[in-house]
Design an enzyme around this catalytic site. Structure first.
Site, mmCIF file in Angstrom:
data_model
loop_
_atom_site.group_PDB
_atom_site.id
_atom_site.type_symbol
_atom_site.label_atom_id
_atom_site.label_comp_id
_atom_site.label_asym_id
_atom_site.label_seq_id
_atom_site.Cartn_x
_atom_site.Cartn_y
_atom_site.Cartn_z
ATOM 1 N N PRO A 236 0.835 -1.209 0.000
ATOM 2 C CA PRO A 236 0.000 0.000 0.000
ATOM 3 C C PRO A 236 0.866 1.254 0.000
ATOM 4 C CG PRO A 236 0.033 -0.982 2.181
ATOM 5 C CD PRO A 236 0.809 -1.907 1.296
ATOM 6 N N ASP A 411 5.713 2.561 2.328
ATOM 7 C CA ASP A 411 4.871 1.401 2.598
ATOM 8 C C ASP A 411 4.067 1.688 3.859
ATOM 9 O OD1 ASP A 411 3.741 -1.033 3.284
ATOM 10 O OD2 ASP A 411 5.542 -2.216 2.853
ATOM 11 N N HIS A 412 2.746 1.858 3.693
ATOM 12 C CA HIS A 412 1.906 2.263 4.822
ATOM 13 C C HIS A 412 1.835 1.187 5.908
ATOM 14 C CE1 HIS A 412 -0.707 4.905 6.866
ATOM 15 N NE2 HIS A 412 -1.284 5.460 5.823
ATOM 16 N N ARG A 413 2.179 -0.051 5.592
ATOM 17 C CA ARG A 413 2.193 -1.105 6.607
ATOM 18 C C ARG A 413 3.337 -0.885 7.599
ATOM 19 N NH1 ARG A 413 2.709 -6.114 2.574
ATOM 20 N NH2 ARG A 413 4.461 -4.744 2.011
#
Length: 439
Positions: A236, A411-413
């Site tokens: 994401p 990376d939003h994670r």
């Protein structure tokens, strides 16, 4: 009993390779450490060493064969006292697949002496062992997952198992038991499959009657395509953009280069960017992280990867411990890595790893762009060209400054918006006040 030499895994991500060149022939005597062949991976051509001694009885795979799967038999090694008549059903070299054939057609192992299955460690990781070491371990009832290998890349060789005792042996009958067919549920496809796009036949039909040339994909291009597709489908991404004023950096760089001229050192703007990012990862340690499936790994050193364009693809060599190195040391190391990347001479440990990457297209005149994260990295900085632009100064007056646009793909994670903004601010501060990077 003859021993099969298997296609090696020369990097953690290697699944298949090209047997580029044999450096031995049938009948040659080899010892542990002798170079047997040159293997092309998706990134480089590497030498393959023997891990056991013996005589080359058969070469099962011809030079130039592509798509040879890891652990597929490529040759047969005869021990002392053995002859070619002991090889049983080993497929002769003449029947090895031609370079254009699929890897699934690689010669099958001798039916008379099947090698034990590749073992796994207690944590599920694959254990690398020579065929002879696996056979001895099976005879002695040893669990290879409990043995530390002394061969190349930790491979378990004959010497590691000859003196070992069966203290943690797995039942030998279990190794020989047939593998049960998977349950129907295991083979079921996901409810929603990822879109794959039109296949080759469909695309070629669209251009029927038009003049075109088919371009064969080499290993590097296949890997780039697979990894970038994976990245965009599974990571994401979100994007943070900033403009950076470079006037102070350009002036400081000019002073340093004048002083370093006698040493033959010339620092580039990219060297400063590498140092700025490495320091920023130390200043914002929570952002120095990678995604590991069901957890994150937070790195302590700043290992910064830098994209290098090569013919047909790209490498991302990693500058390890970049925060601890001087600008001149980073400059020299980067030049060396870039040169060897273009010559396809990098070893896997030089381009695997890192938590953060830099992709600089400023030298090509690109003002700004969005880069794709290279998994498992947490972020990548896309760097544009430094150009003269009108800006409003601190006193409110309109002036001209050298401005560089950057985009941080995150990376939003791994990194949330506020943390990503903090990391990018640290990078901006380092580049706009370059003297502080040396403190």
């Amino acid at each position: 009993m003859p021993t099969e030499i298997l296609m090696p895994a020369l990097s953690p991500t290697m699944e298949e390779g090209t047997l580029a060149k044999w450096l031995v022939k049938e009948g040659d005597t080899v010892a542990s450490g002798d170079i047997l062949a040159e293997i092309e991976t998706d990134k480089a051509t590497m030498e393959f060493e023997a891990v056991d001694e013996g005589v080359i009885g058969k070469l099962l795979v011809a030079e130039g064969t592509e798509g040879v799967k890891v652990n597929a038999p490529i040759a047969v090694l005869l021990a002392e006292g053995e002859s070619t008549s002991d090889m049983g059903a080993a497929k002769p070299a003449a029947e090895a697949p031609k370079p254009a054939e699929n890897a699934a057609q690689v010669a099958a192992p001798p039916a008379a002496a099947p090698a034990p299955a590749a073992p796994a460690a207690s944590d599920g990781a694959r254990v690398f062992a020579s065929p002879l070491a696996r056979r001895i371990a099976a005879d002695k009832g040893l669990d290879l997952g409990q043995i530390k290998g002394s061969g190349p890349h930790g491979r378990i060789v004959k010497a590691d198992v000859t003196g070992a005792t069966a203290t943690a042996a797995a039942p030998q009958q279990a190794a020989a038991a047939p593998i049960a067919a998977p349950a129907p549920a295991a083979a079921a496809k996901p409810a929603t499959a990822m879109p794959t796009g039109p296949d080759a036949a469909q695309v070629m039909k669209m251009y029927e009657g038009r003049d075109y040339e088919e371009v064969k994909l080499d290993g590097m291009r296949k890997t780039v395509a697979a990894r970038l597709t994976e990245a965009k489908q599974t990571i994401p991404h979100f994007y943070l953009r900033r403009d950076i004023r470079l006037d102070a950096l350009m002036a400081f760089r000019g002073q340093l280069n004048k002083q370093l001229e006698s040493r033959g050192v010339k620092l580039s703007v990219n060297d400063f960017i590498i140092k700025a990012c490495a320091n920023a990862l130390q200043q914002v340690p929570a952002a120095n992280s990678v995604w590991a499936g069901d957890r994150m790994l937070r790195l302590k050193p700043s290992d910064v990867a830098v994209a290098v364009a090569v013919d047909g693809g790209l490498f991302t060599p990693v500058l390890k411990d970049a925060h601890q190195k001087s600008l001149s040391a980073l400059s020299a190391e980067m030049k060396d890595l870039a040169t060897r990347a273009r010559d396809r001479k990098l070893a896997p440990h030089e381009y695997i790893g890192g938590s953060f990457a830099i992709s600089n297209l400023g030298m090509f005149g690109i003002d700004n762009f969005d880069a794709v994260i290279n998994p498992p990295h947490g972020a990548i900085l896309a760097v544009g060209a430094g150009v003269k632009k009108p800006v409003v100064g601190r006193d409110g007056e309109l002036t001209v400054a050298t401005v560089m646009s950057v985009t941080l793909s995150v990376d939003h994670r791994v990194i949330d918006g506020a943390l990503g903004a903090e990391l990018l601010q640290a990078i901006v501060d380092n580049l706009e006040s370059p003297v502080a990077m040396l403190a």
